[in-house]
Design a protein around this motif. Structure first.
Motif, PDB file in Angstrom:
ATOM      1  N   GLU A  72      -4.342   8.344  -2.167  1.00 22.44           N
ATOM      2  CA  GLU A  72      -4.752   8.754  -3.052  1.00 22.44           C
ATOM      3  C   GLU A  72      -5.545  10.511  -1.878  1.00 22.44           C
ATOM      4  O   GLU A  72      -6.651  10.053  -1.654  1.00 22.44           O
ATOM      5  CB  GLU A  72      -4.713   9.240  -4.037  1.00 22.44           C
ATOM      6  CG  GLU A  72      -3.658  10.152  -5.219  1.00 22.44           C
ATOM      7  CD  GLU A  72      -3.450  11.426  -4.501  1.00 22.44           C
ATOM      8  OE1 GLU A  72      -2.288  12.106  -5.263  1.00 22.44           O
ATOM      9  OE2 GLU A  72      -3.855  12.270  -3.789  1.00 22.44           O
ATOM     10  N   HIS A  73      -4.652  11.589  -1.806  1.00 18.58           N
ATOM     11  CA  HIS A  73      -5.712  12.390  -1.064  1.00 18.58           C
ATOM     12  C   HIS A  73      -5.391  13.617  -1.209  1.00 18.58           C
ATOM     13  O   HIS A  73      -5.624  15.376  -0.791  1.00 18.58           O
ATOM     14  CB  HIS A  73      -5.757  12.793   0.403  1.00 18.58           C
ATOM     15  CG  HIS A  73      -4.629  11.856   0.984  1.00 18.58           C
ATOM     16  ND1 HIS A  73      -4.213  13.758   1.823  1.00 18.58           N
ATOM     17  CD2 HIS A  73      -3.617  11.252   1.257  1.00 18.58           C
ATOM     18  CE1 HIS A  73      -2.669  12.673   2.328  1.00 18.58           C
ATOM     19  NE2 HIS A  73      -2.328  11.446   1.959  1.00 18.58           N
ATOM     20  N   ALA A 116      -2.829   7.968   9.582  1.00 22.92           N
ATOM     21  CA  ALA A 116      -3.864   7.377  10.349  1.00 22.92           C
ATOM     22  C   ALA A 116      -3.928   6.048   9.194  1.00 22.92           C
ATOM     23  O   ALA A 116      -3.839   4.863   9.615  1.00 22.92           O
ATOM     24  CB  ALA A 116      -5.596   7.837   9.810  1.00 22.92           C
ATOM     25  N   GLY A 117      -3.573   6.766   7.983  1.00 25.07           N
ATOM     26  CA  GLY A 117      -3.763   5.379   6.974  1.00 25.07           C
ATOM     27  C   GLY A 117      -2.578   4.525   7.024  1.00 25.07           C
ATOM     28  O   GLY A 117      -2.508   3.199   6.674  1.00 25.07           O
ATOM     29  N   VAL A 177       1.263  -0.980  -0.075  1.00 21.39           N
ATOM     30  CA  VAL A 177       0.129  -0.098   0.171  1.00 21.39           C
ATOM     31  C   VAL A 177       1.262   1.033  -0.112  1.00 21.39           C
ATOM     32  O   VAL A 177       2.332   1.090   0.764  1.00 21.39           O
ATOM     33  CB  VAL A 177      -1.242   0.139   1.509  1.00 21.39           C
ATOM     34  CG1 VAL A 177      -2.309   1.324   1.287  1.00 21.39           C
ATOM     35  CG2 VAL A 177      -2.199  -1.239   0.887  1.00 21.39           C
ATOM     36  N   LEU A 178       0.598   1.554  -0.824  1.00 18.65           N
ATOM     37  CA  LEU A 178       1.846   3.643  -0.765  1.00 18.65           C
ATOM     38  C   LEU A 178       0.907   4.610  -0.325  1.00 18.65           C
ATOM     39  O   LEU A 178      -0.445   4.488  -0.829  1.00 18.65           O
ATOM     40  CB  LEU A 178       2.083   3.730  -2.219  1.00 18.65           C
ATOM     41  CG  LEU A 178       2.709   5.098  -2.688  1.00 18.65           C
ATOM     42  CD1 LEU A 178       3.580   5.684  -1.872  1.00 18.65           C
ATOM     43  CD2 LEU A 178       2.568   5.887  -4.543  1.00 18.65           C
ATOM     44  N   VAL A 179       1.176   5.654   0.742  1.00 19.55           N
ATOM     45  CA  VAL A 179       0.185   5.828   1.743  1.00 19.55           C
ATOM     46  C   VAL A 179       0.945   7.326   1.090  1.00 19.55           C
ATOM     47  O   VAL A 179       1.915   7.715   1.766  1.00 19.55           O
ATOM     48  CB  VAL A 179       0.048   5.520   3.172  1.00 19.55           C
ATOM     49  CG1 VAL A 179      -0.492   7.675   3.024  1.00 19.55           C
ATOM     50  CG2 VAL A 179      -1.143   4.595   3.026  1.00 19.55           C
ATOM     51  N   ILE A 219       4.466   1.436   1.875  1.00 21.91           N
ATOM     52  CA  ILE A 219       5.068   2.739   1.418  1.00 21.91           C
ATOM     53  C   ILE A 219       4.776   4.170   1.330  1.00 21.91           C
ATOM     54  O   ILE A 219       3.488   3.558   1.112  1.00 21.91           O
ATOM     55  CB  ILE A 219       5.753   2.192  -0.042  1.00 21.91           C
ATOM     56  CG1 ILE A 219       6.362   1.185  -0.106  1.00 21.91           C
ATOM     57  CG2 ILE A 219       6.935   3.400  -0.369  1.00 21.91           C
ATOM     58  CD1 ILE A 219       6.839   0.513  -1.456  1.00 21.91           C
ATOM     59  N   THR A 220       5.312   5.414   2.458  1.00 20.46           N
ATOM     60  CA  THR A 220       5.309   6.217   2.055  1.00 20.46           C
ATOM     61  C   THR A 220       6.154   7.551   1.859  1.00 20.46           C
ATOM     62  O   THR A 220       6.403   6.929   1.204  1.00 20.46           O
ATOM     63  CB  THR A 220       4.698   6.714   3.392  1.00 20.46           C
ATOM     64  OG1 THR A 220       3.732   8.019   3.589  1.00 20.46           O
ATOM     65  CG2 THR A 220       5.732   7.147   4.400  1.00 20.46           C
TER      66      THR A 220
END
Length: 353
Positions: A252-253, A193-194, A181-183, A206-207
């Protein structure tokens, strides 16, 4: 008959008097409200600031907000009065999280436990008066008791961002243990939070973030790797970290500033889920890349209120923690808006009464 503390007198509250800059925020004195039948009154301990508060204050196309308006969608406090007919499980003195979302009808979505999908779903501080007041009244079902050990101040930073991240990852993307999961945006409220929610579900996280300090925070919260999304090469770095495959899920945000890189980072058959765009409302999609790779782009708004039980228990167990940048008195709400707009904030700003 109202049971609880005498409500005579006035309270402090915040008013948005018109759309504009932080200067349109005013501290005012209002009568203390009385709970109606089925309602509780909460003495608010703290609220936290979200980008939604900024957009409400500035004004959003197509959204009419009667003025003056009380902002604020996140909050915690202590129940101090009960309206007639409130159930015995709700008591004066109970410490609670105030839920940001609400519905006005018991429709099929509510009955299915997906209240946030109901056509009449609203968010406090946007579709109804918010929580930036010393006392608020609301139906008893919209307060969730805090487990022992949780702090009212820190927990005020939880509701909107954790519920949004939960809805994105569990309800829409349906993450699975072992997925990558890419945050995007590790140091934002919803990004932080994600990371924690995906990590707790057994995903490799991974962020990205725009500074070394923010990337370090992402790793501290549970990310395996942290990339600089201000470096144009970050999608290539992500591909290298995943053996050329890309991420199963992209969280994505941010919007235009990271969108192209987010789409390039998505593996064949992957899902990109988005809840908004803090850098703007419009992005582009190259359709052949989308359909040739069988990718999905998913929109997500909030999450099911039933998730609060798991979120708060996760906090009590040390699995989740809110990232609080600083705690300010409510009288400094205009300063807090300026800080958030100026991208000076890591995590959440909390305002106390």
């Amino acid at each position: 008959m109202v049971r609880g503390t005498d409500s005579s007198g006035t309270m402090r509250a915040v008013h948005v008097i018109e759309h504009g800059g932080p200067g349109v925020l005013r501290m005012v004195e209002l009568p203390v409200p009385e709970p109606a039948a089925g309602e509780v009154r909460v003495k608010v301990a703290a609220i936290s600031l979200n980008h939604l508060d900024i957009w409400v204050r500035r004004g959003m196309p197509g959204v009419e907000i009667p003025m003056p308006h009380i902002p604020g969608c996140d909050g915690t406090g202590t129940i101090d009065a009960l309206g007639e007919g409130v159930g015995p499980e709700v008591t004066v003195g109970m410490r609670v999280l105030i839920e940001p979302g609400f519905t006005t009808a018991d429709g099929p979505e509510v009955q299915a436990g997906m209240d946030h999908l109901a056509p009449d779903y609203g968010i406090r501080g946007e579709h109804a008066p918010g929580l930036a007041a010393e006392y608020v009244c609301l139906p008893e079902q919209y307060v969730t008791p805090l487990p022992e050990g949780l702090d009212l101040i820190d927990t005020a930073a939880v509701p909107l961002v954790f519920l949004t991240a939960w809805g994105m990852l569990h309800t829409r993307a349906k993450i699975q243990a072992g997925e990558t999961v890419l945050v995007l945006g590790a140091a934002s409220g919803v990004g932080s939070a994600g990371i924690q929610i995906a990590k707790a579900h057994g995903c490799r996280v991974i962020t990205t973030a725009g500074s070394p300090e923010k990337r370090a925070l992402g790793v501290e919260l549970g990310a395996h790797d942290a990339l600089d999304h201000r470096d144009d090469a970050w999608p290539k770095e992500l591909k290298a970290l995943t053996g050329g495959q890309g991420a199963d899920v992209v969280f994505e945000h941010i919007g235009p500033a990271t969108w192209d890189g987010a789409m390039r980072s998505l593996r064949r058959g992957g899902r990109l889920v988005t809840c908004g765009g803090t850098t703007g409302p419009k992005v582009s999609i190259t359709l052949p890349h989308l359909f040739m790779k069988n990718q999905s782009v998913l929109g997500s708004t909030m999450g099911p209120r039933s998730a609060f039980v798991d979120i708060l228990q996760g906090m009590a167990n040390g699995l989740f923690r809110p990232v609080v940048h600083s705690v300010l008195p409510i009288e400094r709400i205009a300063d807090a808006h300026q800080m958030l707009e100026g991208r000076e904030v890591v995590g959440k700003l909390v305002l106390t009464f």
